[in-house]
Motif scaffolding. Structure first.
Motif, PDB file in Angstrom:
ATOM      1  N   ALA A   1     -72.861  62.448  77.852  1.00 22.30           N
ATOM      2  CA  ALA A   1     -71.959  61.284  78.471  1.00 22.30           C
ATOM      3  C   ALA A   1     -70.980  61.200  77.694  1.00 22.30           C
ATOM      4  O   ALA A   1     -70.847  61.496  76.282  1.00 22.30           O
ATOM      5  CB  ALA A   1     -72.545  60.141  78.882  1.00 22.30           C
ATOM      6  N   PRO A   2     -69.407  60.706  78.049  1.00 22.89           N
ATOM      7  CA  PRO A   2     -68.398  60.642  77.107  1.00 22.89           C
ATOM      8  C   PRO A   2     -68.711  59.720  76.103  1.00 22.89           C
ATOM      9  O   PRO A   2     -68.035  59.778  74.890  1.00 22.89           O
ATOM     10  CB  PRO A   2     -67.346  60.194  78.118  1.00 22.89           C
TER      11      PRO A   2
ATOM     12  N   SER B   1     -74.109  59.499  74.314  1.00 21.36           N
ATOM     13  CA  SER B   1     -75.440  59.529  74.659  1.00 21.36           C
ATOM     14  C   SER B   1     -75.772  60.656  75.598  1.00 21.36           C
ATOM     15  O   SER B   1     -74.979  61.172  76.436  1.00 21.36           O
ATOM     16  CB  SER B   1     -75.813  58.038  75.274  1.00 21.36           C
ATOM     17  N   SER B   2     -76.978  61.218  75.255  1.00 26.59           N
ATOM     18  CA  SER B   2     -77.456  62.271  76.081  1.00 26.59           C
ATOM     19  C   SER B   2     -78.472  62.275  76.946  1.00 26.59           C
ATOM     20  O   SER B   2     -79.373  61.697  76.563  1.00 26.59           O
ATOM     21  CB  SER B   2     -77.408  63.732  75.036  1.00 26.59           C
ATOM     22  N   VAL B   3     -78.509  62.746  77.975  1.00 22.40           N
ATOM     23  CA  VAL B   3     -79.679  62.777  78.864  1.00 22.40           C
ATOM     24  C   VAL B   3     -79.909  64.089  79.461  1.00 22.40           C
ATOM     25  O   VAL B   3     -79.067  65.109  79.787  1.00 22.40           O
ATOM     26  CB  VAL B   3     -79.541  61.984  80.237  1.00 22.40           C
ATOM     27  N   LYS B   4     -81.266  64.650  79.483  1.00 20.99           N
ATOM     28  CA  LYS B   4     -81.619  65.888  79.912  1.00 20.99           C
ATOM     29  C   LYS B   4     -82.169  66.094  81.221  1.00 20.99           C
ATOM     30  O   LYS B   4     -83.050  65.709  81.593  1.00 20.99           O
ATOM     31  CB  LYS B   4     -82.548  66.604  78.752  1.00 20.99           C
ATOM     32  N   TYR B   5     -81.268  66.637  82.371  1.00 19.56           N
ATOM     33  CA  TYR B   5     -81.580  66.781  83.530  1.00 19.56           C
ATOM     34  C   TYR B   5     -82.478  68.002  83.995  1.00 19.56           C
ATOM     35  O   TYR B   5     -82.028  69.098  83.387  1.00 19.56           O
ATOM     36  CB  TYR B   5     -80.474  66.747  84.558  1.00 19.56           C
ATOM     37  N   VAL B   6     -83.368  67.827  84.810  1.00 17.61           N
ATOM     38  CA  VAL B   6     -84.068  69.168  85.130  1.00 17.61           C
ATOM     39  C   VAL B   6     -84.170  69.275  86.743  1.00 17.61           C
ATOM     40  O   VAL B   6     -84.429  68.076  87.320  1.00 17.61           O
ATOM     41  CB  VAL B   6     -85.395  68.951  84.584  1.00 17.61           C
ATOM     42  N   GLN B   7     -84.155  70.391  86.940  1.00 14.45           N
ATOM     43  CA  GLN B   7     -84.407  70.697  88.285  1.00 14.45           C
ATOM     44  C   GLN B   7     -85.032  71.975  88.742  1.00 14.45           C
ATOM     45  O   GLN B   7     -84.944  72.842  87.755  1.00 14.45           O
ATOM     46  CB  GLN B   7     -82.812  70.718  88.921  1.00 14.45           C
ATOM     47  N   ALA B   8     -85.634  72.038  89.926  1.00 14.98           N
ATOM     48  CA  ALA B   8     -86.391  73.175  90.308  1.00 14.98           C
ATOM     49  C   ALA B   8     -85.658  74.382  90.525  1.00 14.98           C
ATOM     50  O   ALA B   8     -84.475  74.300  91.226  1.00 14.98           O
ATOM     51  CB  ALA B   8     -87.279  72.950  91.341  1.00 14.98           C
ATOM     52  N   VAL B   9     -86.268  75.540  90.141  1.00 17.23           N
ATOM     53  CA  VAL B   9     -85.348  76.772  90.840  1.00 17.23           C
ATOM     54  C   VAL B   9     -86.206  77.571  91.885  1.00 17.23           C
ATOM     55  O   VAL B   9     -87.548  77.688  91.780  1.00 17.23           O
ATOM     56  CB  VAL B   9     -85.217  77.866  89.433  1.00 17.23           C
TER      57      VAL B   9
END
Lengths: 112, 112
Positions: free
Chosen positions: B71-72, B75-83
């Motif tokens: 984020a600006p 702070s960081s967040v790890k998003y995960v998504q299915a392939v």
DNA sequence: CTCCCCTGTCAGACTTGCCTGACAGGGGGT
DNA sequence: ACCCCCTGTCAGGCAAGTCTGACAGGGGAG
């Protein structure tokens, strides 16, 4: 039993049974030709006890079926053959299977 | 990459990655909703390091993709998504895959 | 009797996978 | 300062899978 949507646990067992180079080769060999164990061990060049173990796993998963044939003279030979099956694997199937896993929900009740 | 006939080794990796109740649940959850790791850990009620391990395996198998969003404010967040993917699993596919396994043939050359 | 081929099962060694608690570090609010 | 949330990695313990050599036994052919 082919084409049916397996339950979550069944799916896991099936995939686990297939997730092995040895078992893949065994299945391929047995699908092409009905052989007996020792002969199969020679073809695939693997230890017989090892082959036995893998065959048991495949049989437990319902992927192969063994038949101990005893000749009239008394000598016995165990023939093994592949059992046809079909499973379509994609995200939907997985999402579906994940719903019915023993102890799936967030509130998994203890049972042991 | 969906619908393509995977090589034997790829098939084994794929199946191994899927042959786990935890990973099945993770995949199902991630297929339904794009979340970040800690949140996912809460939903599935599993230890974060454990979830990490499974996510790495799924990612290694190409079943999920992670994206670390900073984020600006820093702070960081790890998003995960299915392939998305699709694999038709039957005796033919296995017989085909078994042909090209590293070190498949009866005369497996040593390489190590 | 001796040699060969077959089936089954075992203990033991080894490798791999699974899981946990703990840690280091970044950043934000009060 | 303190507390909370996030990411990432680590060593260590425990459980499961993998593989091997060896054994017991049935039967057949020379």
């Amino acid at each position: 039993m082919s084409g049916t949507s397996p339950t979550g646990d069944e799916l896991v067992s099936l995939l686990a049974a297939l997730a092995s180079p040895h078992r893949l080769r065994i299945l391929a060999a047995v699908a092409r030709q009905r052989t007996y164990v020792s002969e199969l061990a020679r073809q695939l060049q693997m230890n017989r006890p090892l082959l036995y173990m893998h065959l048991q796993k495949l049989e437990a998963a319902g992927l192969v079926s063994g038949e101990l044939v005893t000749a009239p003279d008394g000598s016995s030979v165990k023939y093994v053959q592949a059992v046809p099956f079909t499973v379509a694997l994609d995200l939907d199937a997985i999402a579906l299977a994940a719903q019915n896993l023993t102890g799936s929900g967030p509130a998994a009740e203890q049972e042991k």
